[in-house]
Design an enzyme around this catalytic site. Structure first.
Site, PDB file in Angstrom:
ATOM      1  CG  ASP A  30      -2.088   0.880   1.109  1.00 57.43           C
ATOM      2  OD1 ASP A  30      -2.304   1.431   0.009  1.00 57.43           O
ATOM      3  OD2 ASP A  30      -2.812   1.049   2.105  1.00 57.43           O
ATOM      4  N   GLY A  31       0.274   2.347  -0.498  1.00 57.18           N
ATOM      5  CA  GLY A  31       0.934   3.657  -0.429  1.00 57.18           C
ATOM      6  C   GLY A  31       1.580   4.085  -1.741  1.00 57.18           C
ATOM      7  N   GLY A  33       0.121   5.296  -4.416  1.00 52.48           N
ATOM      8  CA  GLY A  33      -0.489   6.553  -4.869  1.00 52.48           C
ATOM      9  C   GLY A  33       0.082   7.731  -4.095  1.00 52.48           C
ATOM     10  NE  ARG A  34      -1.553   6.646   1.098  1.00 51.52           N
ATOM     11  CZ  ARG A  34      -1.729   5.776   2.076  1.00 51.52           C
ATOM     12  NH1 ARG A  34      -1.608   6.160   3.329  1.00 51.52           N
ATOM     13  NH2 ARG A  34      -2.029   4.526   1.804  1.00 51.52           N
ATOM     14  CG  ASN A  78      -7.656  -2.710  -6.056  1.00 49.90           C
ATOM     15  OD1 ASN A  78      -6.664  -3.408  -5.862  1.00 49.90           O
ATOM     16  ND2 ASN A  78      -8.051  -1.816  -5.159  1.00 49.90           N
ATOM     17  CD1 TRP A  79     -12.537  -6.158 -10.229  1.00 51.28           C
ATOM     18  CD2 TRP A  79     -11.696  -5.384 -12.162  1.00 51.28           C
ATOM     19  NE1 TRP A  79     -11.825  -7.186 -10.831  1.00 51.28           N
ATOM     20  CE2 TRP A  79     -11.303  -6.732 -12.021  1.00 51.28           C
ATOM     21  CE3 TRP A  79     -11.281  -4.687 -13.299  1.00 51.28           C
ATOM     22  CZ2 TRP A  79     -10.522  -7.403 -12.966  1.00 51.28           C
ATOM     23  CZ3 TRP A  79     -10.501  -5.352 -14.233  1.00 51.28           C
ATOM     24  CH2 TRP A  79     -10.130  -6.692 -14.069  1.00 51.28           C
ATOM     25  NE  ARG A  81      -7.472   1.433  -6.086  1.00 51.38           N
ATOM     26  CZ  ARG A  81      -6.366   1.690  -5.432  1.00 51.38           C
ATOM     27  NH1 ARG A  81      -5.339   2.222  -6.057  1.00 51.38           N
ATOM     28  NH2 ARG A  81      -6.257   1.436  -4.143  1.00 51.38           N
ATOM     29  CB  SER A 206      -7.863  -4.052   2.564  1.00 48.12           C
ATOM     30  OG  SER A 206      -7.712  -2.846   3.237  1.00 48.12           O
ATOM     31  CD  GLU A 217       1.803 -12.534  16.277  1.00 50.75           C
ATOM     32  OE1 GLU A 217       1.796 -11.330  16.588  1.00 50.75           O
ATOM     33  OE2 GLU A 217       1.288 -13.432  16.976  1.00 50.75           O
TER      34      GLU A 217
HETATM   35  C1  FPP Z   1      -2.248   0.082  -3.149  1.00 50.75           C
HETATM   36  O1  FPP Z   1      -1.694   1.387  -3.162  1.00 50.75           O
HETATM   37  C2  FPP Z   1      -1.650  -0.673  -4.227  1.00 50.75           C
HETATM   38  C3  FPP Z   1      -2.337  -1.271  -5.232  1.00 50.75           C
HETATM   39  C4  FPP Z   1      -3.807  -1.235  -5.347  1.00 50.75           C
HETATM   40  C5  FPP Z   1      -1.638  -1.961  -6.302  1.00 50.75           C
HETATM   41  C6  FPP Z   1      -0.405  -2.705  -5.913  1.00 50.75           C
HETATM   42  C7  FPP Z   1       0.370  -2.946  -7.125  1.00 50.75           C
HETATM   43  C8  FPP Z   1       1.710  -2.879  -7.246  1.00 50.75           C
HETATM   44  C9  FPP Z   1       2.652  -2.686  -6.130  1.00 50.75           C
HETATM   45  C10 FPP Z   1       2.373  -2.995  -8.536  1.00 50.75           C
HETATM   46  C11 FPP Z   1       1.891  -4.045  -9.405  1.00 50.75           C
HETATM   47  C12 FPP Z   1       2.213  -5.390  -8.907  1.00 50.75           C
HETATM   48  C13 FPP Z   1       2.777  -6.301  -9.670  1.00 50.75           C
HETATM   49  C14 FPP Z   1       2.845  -7.702  -9.223  1.00 50.75           C
HETATM   50  C15 FPP Z   1       3.326  -5.943 -10.971  1.00 50.75           C
HETATM   51  P1  FPP Z   1      -2.660   2.613  -3.463  1.00 50.75           P
HETATM   52  O2  FPP Z   1      -2.713   2.829  -4.913  1.00 50.75           O
HETATM   53  O3  FPP Z   1      -3.986   2.375  -2.847  1.00 50.75           O
HETATM   54  O4  FPP Z   1      -1.885   3.773  -2.768  1.00 50.75           O
HETATM   55  P2  FPP Z   1      -2.540   4.970  -1.923  1.00 50.75           P
HETATM   56  O5  FPP Z   1      -3.299   4.335  -0.788  1.00 50.75           O
HETATM   57  O6  FPP Z   1      -1.354   5.742  -1.475  1.00 50.75           O
HETATM   58  O7  FPP Z   1      -3.424   5.743  -2.854  1.00 50.75           O
END
Ligand code: FPP
Length: 250
Positions: A30-31, A33-34, A78-79, A81, A206, A217
């Protein structure tokens, strides 16, 4: 100065008990986007950097002796988004699968995809098959990429398979137990995760490995996934090793 830096790194490794490593680690990446927003970049740049970090962390985890690493790449939710972000993520996943040789190289990494095939393009499904077949004999570490994965969806999928077995007389309702549910999950070839890591400051599951995380853990941190390093992984594992796992006992 450099000497001190090296010493600190060594100290971190020394704290690790190689005889008590978690067998299976889950990561909610996660993170992204930020991370991108902080740098004035599009969200897709965060996902791309996240994919690069995943490559490095998979090798690091394998070298440390972790047997299974399961990462949350795309959830069934995530669809929802924005269409262009979904498109970018699918494009990135496709490229990642195409480029699996760069990740695996000479290393003993098996790649498996867990999740529902429903809604994935034929092109992605074909790439998944190629990568799974090509790496199926590797065994040091298994990287499970959760793609179009949702914990509730997985439980429903498992229950439907069991209901079919009952309907067709292969098992009776009395036979249904936790082991049968587990053996019908996407994760039936590996142990439950000992340890789940979620960076970026959020403290929730999530819909990730709901059934399997009953006694996992957890480790949370404010680091955004694209900034996550091998040292963070080691720090997290050291923290895990200082916990007492009782699985409901005393
Ligand atoms: C959550 O961060 C991340 C995702 C929904 C996608 C995770 C995907 C990758 C790390 C790259 C693709 C993976 C592979 C295997 C190629 P967020 O977008 O929700 O970030 P935010 O909470 O900061 O907005």
């Amino acid at each position: 100065m450099l000497g001190l830096f090296k010493k600190k790194k060594k100290e971190l490794l020394v704290k690790l008990d190689m005889s008590r490593l978690p067998v299976h680690i889950g990561i909610i990446m996660d993170g992204n986007g930020r991370w991108a927003k902080k740098r004035g970049l599009p969200r897709s740049a965060g996902h791309r950097m996240g994919a690069r970090v995943l490559e490095q962390i998979t090798r690091d985890a394998g070298n440390l002796g972790i047997r299974y690493l399961t990462v949350y790449a795309f959830s069934t939710e995530n669809w929802s988004r924005p269409a262009n972000e979904v498109e970018e993520l699918m494009k990135l996943l496709g490229e990642y699968l195409d480029d699996y040789k760069r990740l695996v190289g000479d290393e003993d990494i098996r790649i498996k995809i867990i999740g529902s095939p429903d809604g994935l393009s034929d092109d992605i499904l074909r790439k998944i098959k190629v990568v799974e077949d090509a790496t199926k004999n590797n065994s040091a570490i298994t990287l499970n990429i959760a793609l179009n994965y949702g914990g509730r969806d997985e439980i429903v999928h498992s229950v439907k398979k069991i209901a079919k077995d009952v309907k067709q007389g292969r098992i009776s309702p009395e036979d249904i137990d936790e082991a049968i549910l587990s053996s019908n999950m996407y994760t039936n070839y590996m142990p439950d995760p000992d340890f789940i890591i979620r960076p970026s400051g959020e403290k929730r599951l999530s819909n990730f490995l709901l059934w399997q995380s009953a006694y996992s853990e957890f480790w949370f941190s404010d680091i955004n996934w694209p900034d996550f390093t091998r040292d963070d992984l080691i720090r997290a594992i050291v923290d895990y090793q200082n916990r007492s796992r009782r699985f409901g006992g005393v």
